[in-house]
Design a protein around this motif. Structure first.
Motif, PDB file in Angstrom:
ATOM      1  N   MET A   1       5.380   5.585  -3.779  1.00  0.00           N
ATOM      2  CA  MET A   1       4.323   4.913  -3.023  1.00  0.00           C
ATOM      3  C   MET A   1       3.012   5.675  -3.162  1.00  0.00           C
ATOM      4  O   MET A   1       3.007   6.887  -3.397  1.00  0.00           O
ATOM      5  N   GLU A   2       1.928   4.970  -2.982  1.00  0.00           N
ATOM      6  CA  GLU A   2       0.594   5.577  -2.999  1.00  0.00           C
ATOM      7  C   GLU A   2       0.263   6.078  -1.609  1.00  0.00           C
ATOM      8  O   GLU A   2       0.375   5.351  -0.614  1.00  0.00           O
ATOM      9  N   GLU A   3      -0.160   7.331  -1.510  1.00  0.00           N
ATOM     10  CA  GLU A   3      -0.605   7.867  -0.227  1.00  0.00           C
ATOM     11  C   GLU A   3      -2.030   7.386   0.003  1.00  0.00           C
ATOM     12  O   GLU A   3      -2.906   7.607  -0.820  1.00  0.00           O
ATOM     13  N   VAL A   4      -2.248   6.730   1.131  1.00  0.00           N
ATOM     14  CA  VAL A   4      -3.584   6.219   1.436  1.00  0.00           C
ATOM     15  C   VAL A   4      -4.248   6.950   2.603  1.00  0.00           C
ATOM     16  O   VAL A   4      -5.444   6.783   2.830  1.00  0.00           O
ATOM     17  N   PHE A   5      -3.477   7.784   3.301  1.00  0.00           N
ATOM     18  CA  PHE A   5      -4.063   8.563   4.394  1.00  0.00           C
ATOM     19  C   PHE A   5      -3.154   9.746   4.713  1.00  0.00           C
ATOM     20  O   PHE A   5      -1.934   9.628   4.664  1.00  0.00           O
ATOM     21  N   HIS A   6      -3.776  10.860   5.042  1.00  0.00           N
ATOM     22  CA  HIS A   6      -3.041  12.043   5.507  1.00  0.00           C
ATOM     23  C   HIS A   6      -3.967  12.879   6.364  1.00  0.00           C
ATOM     24  O   HIS A   6      -5.151  13.031   6.066  1.00  0.00           O
ATOM     25  N   GLN A   7      -3.421  13.443   7.440  1.00  0.00           N
ATOM     26  CA  GLN A   7      -4.153  14.386   8.276  1.00  0.00           C
ATOM     27  C   GLN A   7      -3.238  15.538   8.615  1.00  0.00           C
ATOM     28  O   GLN A   7      -2.121  15.322   9.087  1.00  0.00           O
TER      29      GLN A   7
END
Length: 107
Positions: free
Chosen positions: A100-106
């Motif tokens: 899957m494509e990562e579209v957000f991370h914090q």
């Protein structure tokens, strides 16, 4: 460290089998995962889909994944798990679980 998310379908009649397998993952499989620099590995289920998340801490992902794939015990484990799974039609060539494509991370 690189994060990975992958997805695959689980066959409805095999969900309980899959859960039972993962309630008692073979120790040699767990050790191989660690030896291939994978940590913080989780699998989640929702509405017929399995989602996995893990962190890769090594320096050569392809080599580590080839090492895991060549391991006879891991191959036996996958042979138990694969009948429970149904790969997505949209996965890339060579993938079983679709990356899957990562579209957000914090942090």
């Amino acid at each position: 460290m690189k994060r990975y998310g992958t997805v695959i379908k689980v066959k409805p009649d095999k969900l309980e089998t899959y859960k039972k397998l993962h309630a008692e993952v073979w120790p040699d499989v767990l050790n191989m995962i660690k030896r291939c620099h994978i940590q913080n590995y989780s699998i989640y289920y929702k509405d017929g889909y399995l989602f996995s998340y893990y962190e890769y801490t090594g320096t050569n992902y392809e080599a580590d994944m080839a090492k895991m794939a060549a391991d006879p015990i891991t191959q036996k484990w996958w042979a138990c798990c694969k009948p429970c799974q149904e790969p997505l039609e949209t996965r890339k060539e060579g993938e079983w679980w679709a990356v899957m494509e990562e579209v957000f991370h914090q942090d």
